[in-house]
Design an enzyme around this catalytic site. Sequence first.
Site, PDB file in Angstrom:
ATOM      1  N   CYS A 134      25.424  50.099  40.974  1.00  0.00           N
ATOM      2  CA  CYS A 134      25.108  49.546  39.650  1.00  0.00           C
ATOM      3  C   CYS A 134      24.427  50.538  38.725  1.00  0.00           C
ATOM      4  O   CYS A 134      24.269  50.263  37.532  1.00  0.00           O
ATOM      5  CB  CYS A 134      24.249  48.297  39.810  1.00  0.00           C
ATOM      6  SG  CYS A 134      25.087  46.969  40.703  1.00  0.00           S
TER       7      CYS A 134
ATOM      8  N   CYS B 122      22.761  37.289  37.141  1.00  0.00           N
ATOM      9  CA  CYS B 122      23.698  37.707  36.099  1.00  0.00           C
ATOM     10  C   CYS B 122      25.133  37.505  36.569  1.00  0.00           C
ATOM     11  O   CYS B 122      25.421  37.566  37.766  1.00  0.00           O
ATOM     12  CB  CYS B 122      23.467  39.168  35.715  1.00  0.00           C
ATOM     13  SG  CYS B 122      24.148  40.365  36.893  1.00  0.00           S
TER      14      CYS B 122
END
Length: 392
Positions: free
Chosen positions: A82, A213
């Site tokens: 990420c 998220c």
Amino acid sequence: MTSKVVVAGIGMIPFKKPGQSDTYPVMGAQAVRLALADAHVGYESVQQAFASYIFGDSTAGQRVLYDVGMTGIPVINVHNNCASGSSALYLARQAIASGEAEVVLAFGFEQMNPGALGDMYTDRPAPLELFQKACASVVPEGVAPALRLFGAAGQEHMKRFGTPLESFAKIRAKASRHAANNPFAVFRKVVSTEDVMADQVMWPGVMTRLMACPPTCGAAAVVLCSEDYAKKHGLDARVWIAGQALATDGPETFNSGDMRHLAGFGMSRAAARRVYEQAGIGAEDVNVVELHDCFAQNELLTYEALGLCPEGGAQKFIDDGDNTYGGRYVVNPSGGLLSKGHPIGATGLAQCYELVSQLRGTADQRQVEGARVALQHNVGIGGAAVVTMYRI
């Protein structure tokens, strides 16, 4: 930092839900063209390019750029979980700071599928197997892999400092208020703390669905150049990188028994300290922050890792409103990953887009008044943490 590296151009497209976006070459090329236009630089002037993505075959970065131009420059594909977007930015900055190049492009994109992330290759050891084993004893059956790590880290904070679940819900509600002013965010509906608390339970007492998220699709790009090049060619040289550090996991990740380190707390703190030392200023001088809120739990942990508040002080920090407009800092004015979504390869560069817009004073309704110092945090489990400070 011995020489200034300037952020000359930024470009970003609105993020979309999986299945609703263009393909990655289209999205990536759009973001690159926007960044080049913003910089007033032609693609023929770019000397190196770093492409960020994680869901795609090798040389996807070249595939994107072949629709922009074919000038034969080096194109390096960056895959750092990420933190891939900020890792590409880190390498682009290094190329300029070293004198290897004067104009460098960093861009990221992701064409994602719906649902929780999982392992792509099941016939070999998973890169995160050590992390999953380390938190297995505190995680109930059926919890998705990423939720395991960040949920366990949040639970650790709750146990150590008495942090209530409501603190994480307040972070999510704050994100929705910020996102309401961001046309690039996927989720712009304002939700209350009570809405977040009442949402579907993912891990009893630890997390509801709104605290996580969602996967999204999108792209963002940044043009960096040397200060000399910017001055010579009349480019906008106001925003520059005052400090940047990339850290990986230290021994505390597996040796401390502290679940926060499995979610990158230690490496985030180490990277932040190096950046403050490089820049010669501390957290108290920062005005606006974009940090990696893949889960509301990670936003809370990162307040402390970055030194925005003391360790154990995040609950008070939130309750005092020091993470939003009118408080000490404005954290994630974009709405963050919780509201924009998380197209992984694009995330770090989208954070850069937001912060440069803030420092330029072009963030419209999201504008942080008087913003002059901005801090970016992008973390990938397994692991990489990139912290970047921008100044004007």
